[in-house]
Design an enzyme around this catalytic site. Structure first.
Site, PDB file in Angstrom:
ATOM      1  N   GLY A   9       1.068  -1.209  -0.560  1.00 52.13           N
ATOM      2  CA  GLY A   9      -0.225  -0.015  -0.131  1.00 52.13           C
ATOM      3  C   GLY A   9       0.786   1.206  -0.584  1.00 52.13           C
ATOM      4  O   GLY A   9       0.548   2.069   0.578  1.00 52.13           O
ATOM      5  N   LEU A  13      -2.163   7.691   1.145  1.00 60.90           N
ATOM      6  CA  LEU A  13      -1.640   8.400   1.764  1.00 60.90           C
ATOM      7  C   LEU A  13      -0.159   8.217   2.712  1.00 60.90           C
ATOM      8  O   LEU A  13       0.445   9.194   2.959  1.00 60.90           O
ATOM      9  CB  LEU A  13      -2.689   9.079   2.592  1.00 60.90           C
ATOM     10  N   TYR A 144     -15.086  -4.107   7.086  1.00 59.00           N
ATOM     11  CA  TYR A 144     -13.141  -3.561   6.579  1.00 59.00           C
ATOM     12  C   TYR A 144     -13.113  -3.847   8.800  1.00 59.00           C
ATOM     13  O   TYR A 144     -11.949  -4.492   8.669  1.00 59.00           O
ATOM     14  CB  TYR A 144     -13.240  -2.084   6.908  1.00 59.00           C
ATOM     15  N   HIS A 187     -12.575  11.108   3.467  1.00 53.83           N
ATOM     16  CA  HIS A 187     -12.896  11.217   4.820  1.00 53.83           C
ATOM     17  C   HIS A 187     -13.073  13.120   4.997  1.00 53.83           C
ATOM     18  O   HIS A 187     -12.742  13.587   4.181  1.00 53.83           O
ATOM     19  CB  HIS A 187     -11.946  11.064   5.317  1.00 53.83           C
ATOM     20  N   LYS A 195     -13.881  20.889  -1.122  1.00 57.79           N
ATOM     21  CA  LYS A 195     -15.448  21.524  -1.562  1.00 57.79           C
ATOM     22  C   LYS A 195     -14.722  23.064  -1.175  1.00 57.79           C
ATOM     23  O   LYS A 195     -15.916  23.831  -1.841  1.00 57.79           O
ATOM     24  CB  LYS A 195     -15.792  21.268  -0.087  1.00 57.79           C
ATOM     25  N   ARG A 216     -12.603  15.400  17.028  1.00 57.26           N
ATOM     26  CA  ARG A 216     -12.089  14.242  16.459  1.00 57.26           C
ATOM     27  C   ARG A 216     -10.567  14.425  16.851  1.00 57.26           C
ATOM     28  O   ARG A 216      -9.836  16.042  16.793  1.00 57.26           O
ATOM     29  CB  ARG A 216     -12.224  14.112  14.339  1.00 57.26           C
TER      30      ARG A 216
END
Length: 328
Positions: A9, A13, A144, A187, A195, A216
């Site tokens: 991977g 990110l 997941y 996310h 946006k 968070r």
């Protein structure tokens, strides 16, 4: 003796963040490349890790002495809800093939990446490493989360049966350069950055879903990369470690949106759509174990990390993962 570190991977990110840190920190330093080390970053184009024969070919090609296992099938809420079996089965196959091939090829150490979604839906906060299996995960992450939990189960089984040095890391919400900025399947931070960027570009309102009140914990991908390198070099216990800023560094979604507005330089109409659901108000995780073990670590201030992420996104907009085809 030279070490070969394989990062599965490695083009996502966290993988790109590890590559950045390894290439920019001073050689021989705590987080820099050590003499004799070879780092290899692979993605899905290098082999389908769901297939055991392809996984074996990858390992036979690179012969890793150490593995940082980041590869996974990931997606947003909608995909997780719609494709529970796919997320369960694909991730079980990926993880089992990577772990067992690592064992067969006599890799000295494997660190797998879990997620805070492995924790029970109903649990006493703060989250800590002892609570992974103390209840069912949230229904929205059924496939997941169960697949990721099994990594912890497998790590212990490999340790007990074969003495394997397998462990796992549990990051909180990660953000940074090379994130997935898709408007529909990203996310919160990358989605809001995209946006806001489009609102500025098109002269339209910037509307944030929900009230902005939920809290968070966010960790900058370059900080997380350093913590993975620390685990690789200095942590040899099978028990997982939460990699996160502290509970006292929770940030509200409104604070996130405010910081994005400043970083993007947006001065248009900015509102919250309070008719949209907020989701879980907070799910704080303790980094007490990490701080005791690492002996001091300086996290990047949130607003600085966010500003750097916005700069990267704007500079790389045509080639960032934004849900549209990159330019030729």
């Amino acid at each position: 003796m030279s070490n070969v570190i394989l990062v599965t991977g490695g083009r996502g990110l966290v993988g790109k963040a590890i590559e950045h840190i390894i290439n920019t920190e001073p050689e021989g330093s705590r987080f820099g490349k050590k003499p004799g080390e070879t780092w290899i970053f692979i993605g899905s184009a290098d082999g389908d890790l769901r297939d055991v024969e392809q996984a074996k070919k990858v390992f036979e090609k690179y012969k890793p002495t150490h593995v940082i296992h980041l590869a996974a099938l990931v997606g947003g809420l909608f995909k997780n809800m719609k494709y529970k079996l796919t997320f369960l089965r694909d991730n079980i196959l990926i993880n089992d093939n990577v772990l067992h091939t690592s064992y067969e090829q006599k890799a000295q150490k494997v660190i797998s990446c879990l997620s805070t979604c492995v924790f029970p839906d109903k649990v006493e906060y703060p989250l800590d490493e002892t609570k992974i299996h103390s209840g069912l995960p949230h229904e929205s992450n059924f496939g997941y989360a169960h697949a990721k939990r099994l990594v912890d189960v497998q790590n212990h089984a490999y340790k007990e049966q074969y003495g394997s040095n397998f462990t796992s890391a549990i990051p909180t919400n990660v953000f940074g350069p090379y994130d997935n900025f898709d408007l529909e399947d990203s996310h919160v931070i990358p989605g809001l950055i995209h946006k806001c960027y489009l609102a500025k570009k098109n002269g339209t309102p910037f509307v944030v879903s929900g009230t902005g009140k939920p809290l968070r914990q966010f960790i900058y991908s370059y900080d997380l990369a350093k913590l993975f390198i620390w685990m690789l070099r200095e942590y040899d216990d099978v028990e997982p470690v939460i990699l996160s800023v502290g509970e006292n560094e929770e940030v509200s979604i409104k604070e996130v949106a405010d910081a994005i507005v400043r970083a993007v330089g947006f001065d248009g109409n900015y509102t919250f759509d309070t008719a949209r659901a907020d989701g879980q108000f907070r799910k704080p995780a303790s980094n007490e174990k990490l701080l005791k073990l690492i002996g001091g670590f300086q996290f990047t201030p949130f607003e600085l990390a966010l500003t750097e992420t916005v700069k990267w996104f704007v500079a790389n907009y045509e080639n960032a993962r934004t849900g549209k085809k990159p330019s030729a």
